[in-house]
Scaffold this active site. Structure first.
Site, short mmCIF file in Angstrom:
data_model
loop_
_atom_site.label_atom_id
_atom_site.label_comp_id
_atom_site.label_asym_id
_atom_site.label_seq_id
_atom_site.Cartn_x
_atom_site.Cartn_y
_atom_site.Cartn_z
N GLY A 48 22.73 0.03 13.90
CA GLY A 48 24.08 0.42 13.51
C GLY A 48 24.40 1.90 13.53
O GLY A 48 25.55 2.28 13.73
N GLU A 102 22.40 6.33 8.23
CA GLU A 102 22.74 4.91 8.18
C GLU A 102 24.18 4.67 8.62
O GLU A 102 25.02 5.57 8.53
CB GLU A 102 22.60 4.41 6.72
CG GLU A 102 21.35 3.60 6.45
CD GLU A 102 21.37 2.20 7.06
OE1 GLU A 102 22.05 1.98 8.09
OE2 GLU A 102 20.70 1.34 6.50
N ASP A 103 24.46 3.45 9.05
CA ASP A 103 25.85 3.10 9.37
C ASP A 103 26.64 2.81 8.11
O ASP A 103 27.73 3.31 7.92
CB ASP A 103 25.92 1.92 10.36
CG ASP A 103 25.19 0.67 9.89
OD1 ASP A 103 24.47 0.72 8.87
OD2 ASP A 103 25.32 -0.37 10.55
N ASP A 106 25.95 -1.10 1.93
CA ASP A 106 26.76 -2.19 1.39
C ASP A 106 26.24 -2.51 -0.01
O ASP A 106 26.66 -1.89 -0.98
CB ASP A 106 26.66 -3.38 2.37
CG ASP A 106 27.49 -4.56 1.96
OD1 ASP A 106 28.39 -4.40 1.13
OD2 ASP A 106 27.27 -5.67 2.50
N LYS A 134 30.38 1.02 0.56
CA LYS A 134 31.29 0.09 -0.11
C LYS A 134 30.92 0.12 -1.59
O LYS A 134 30.11 -0.70 -2.05
CB LYS A 134 31.12 -1.32 0.43
CG LYS A 134 31.63 -1.53 1.84
CD LYS A 134 31.39 -2.99 2.26
CE LYS A 134 31.94 -3.27 3.64
NZ LYS A 134 31.50 -4.61 4.13
N PHE A 155 34.91 -6.60 5.46
CA PHE A 155 34.04 -6.46 6.63
C PHE A 155 34.69 -5.57 7.69
O PHE A 155 35.87 -5.69 7.98
CB PHE A 155 33.71 -7.83 7.21
CG PHE A 155 32.49 -7.80 8.08
CD1 PHE A 155 31.22 -7.87 7.51
CD2 PHE A 155 32.60 -7.68 9.45
CE1 PHE A 155 30.09 -7.82 8.30
CE2 PHE A 155 31.47 -7.64 10.26
CZ PHE A 155 30.21 -7.70 9.68
N VAL A 156 33.90 -4.67 8.26
CA VAL A 156 34.40 -3.77 9.30
C VAL A 156 33.49 -3.84 10.54
O VAL A 156 32.31 -4.17 10.43
CB VAL A 156 34.47 -2.31 8.80
CG1 VAL A 156 35.57 -2.16 7.76
CG2 VAL A 156 33.13 -1.83 8.25
N ASP A 162 28.48 -3.94 13.90
CA ASP A 162 28.73 -5.17 14.64
C ASP A 162 29.19 -6.31 13.75
O ASP A 162 28.96 -6.33 12.53
CB ASP A 162 27.44 -5.63 15.34
CG ASP A 162 26.43 -6.18 14.34
OD1 ASP A 162 26.04 -5.43 13.42
OD2 ASP A 162 26.04 -7.36 14.46
N ARG A 168 30.10 -3.22 18.43
CA ARG A 168 29.49 -1.89 18.20
C ARG A 168 30.11 -0.81 19.06
O ARG A 168 30.16 0.35 18.69
CB ARG A 168 27.99 -1.93 18.50
CG ARG A 168 27.17 -2.78 17.56
CD ARG A 168 25.68 -2.49 17.76
NE ARG A 168 24.83 -3.53 17.21
CZ ARG A 168 24.49 -3.66 15.94
NH1 ARG A 168 24.94 -2.79 15.06
NH2 ARG A 168 23.71 -4.62 15.53
#
Ligand code: IMP
Ligand code: MG
Length: 177
Positions: A48, A102-103, A106, A134, A155-156, A162, A168
């Site tokens: 990610g 990191e992407d 969560d 988040k 959710f994104v 992805d 992506r």
């Protein structure tokens, strides 16, 4: 702007390429001044983070090394649950100033499970740079030092993130409608 459909889900434009670039320039400026003379090692977590990491490090103007690892989760045989192991972590981390990239954070579960493996290798310092958090979804004690955007618990996809393997390569961030 147009929505995007991935599998059966519809996503709408959420954070523009321009807003992302501006935010990353600001994070990179903070990192550059904090890591002058520290020769940091950026450690991107695949898959990610690959786009965020690529954009972030190109805005950083201090000497730095850049590497990537993949995390693999195994179902633990004990009550400790999932164990997360790094694949491809070959650098000697002892004494290094690490910036984990990191992407998204969560629940925080992934980093919470992975960080002990990092600390075991005795780096001089560990910072976390994440494109997204988040805050409402956070369940583990993981704190990022550099945050692109705090978003609501929806959710994104896009900009490296992805949905079931797709999305992506969308150049900006989209949110589930
Ligand atoms: P955590 O362990 O709960 O913090 O989850 C981290 C991982 O979940 C991220 O690295 C993503 O791969 C995935 N993830 C969480 N939220 C999203 C999202 O909104 N879009 C895409 N992937 C997500
Ligand atoms: Mg994912």
């Amino acid at each position: 702007m147009a929505t995007v459909t991935i599998h059966d889900k519809v996503f709408a434009p959420f954070i523009s390429r321009e807003a992302i670039s501006e935010r990353i320039a600001s994070l990179a400026a903070q990192i550059s001044s904090a890591y002058r003379d520290k020769n940091p090692l950026f450690l991107g977590i695949l898959n990610g983070s690959f786009i965020f990491a690529a954009d972030l490090v190109r805005e950083v103007n201090v000497p730095a090394e850049i590497s990537f690892i993949k995390l693999a989760s195994y179902k633990g045989t004990t009550s400790t649950g999932n164990v997360v192991t790094a694949i491809g972590l070959e650098e000697n981390l002892a004494g290094r100033h690490l910036i984990i990239v990191e992407d998204i954070i969560d629940t925080g579960k992934t980093l919470h499970a992975f960080l002990p493996e990092i600390y075991q290798r005795q780096p001089a310092s560990v910072a976390i740079a994440t494109f997204l958090t988040k805050p409402v979804a956070l369940k583990y004690d993981v704190k990022a030092d550099y945050i692109g955007f705090e978003i609501e618990d929806k959710f994104v996809v896009g900009y490296g993130l992805d949905f079931d393997g797709y999305g992506r390569n969308l150049p900006e961030l989209y949110q589930l409608v």
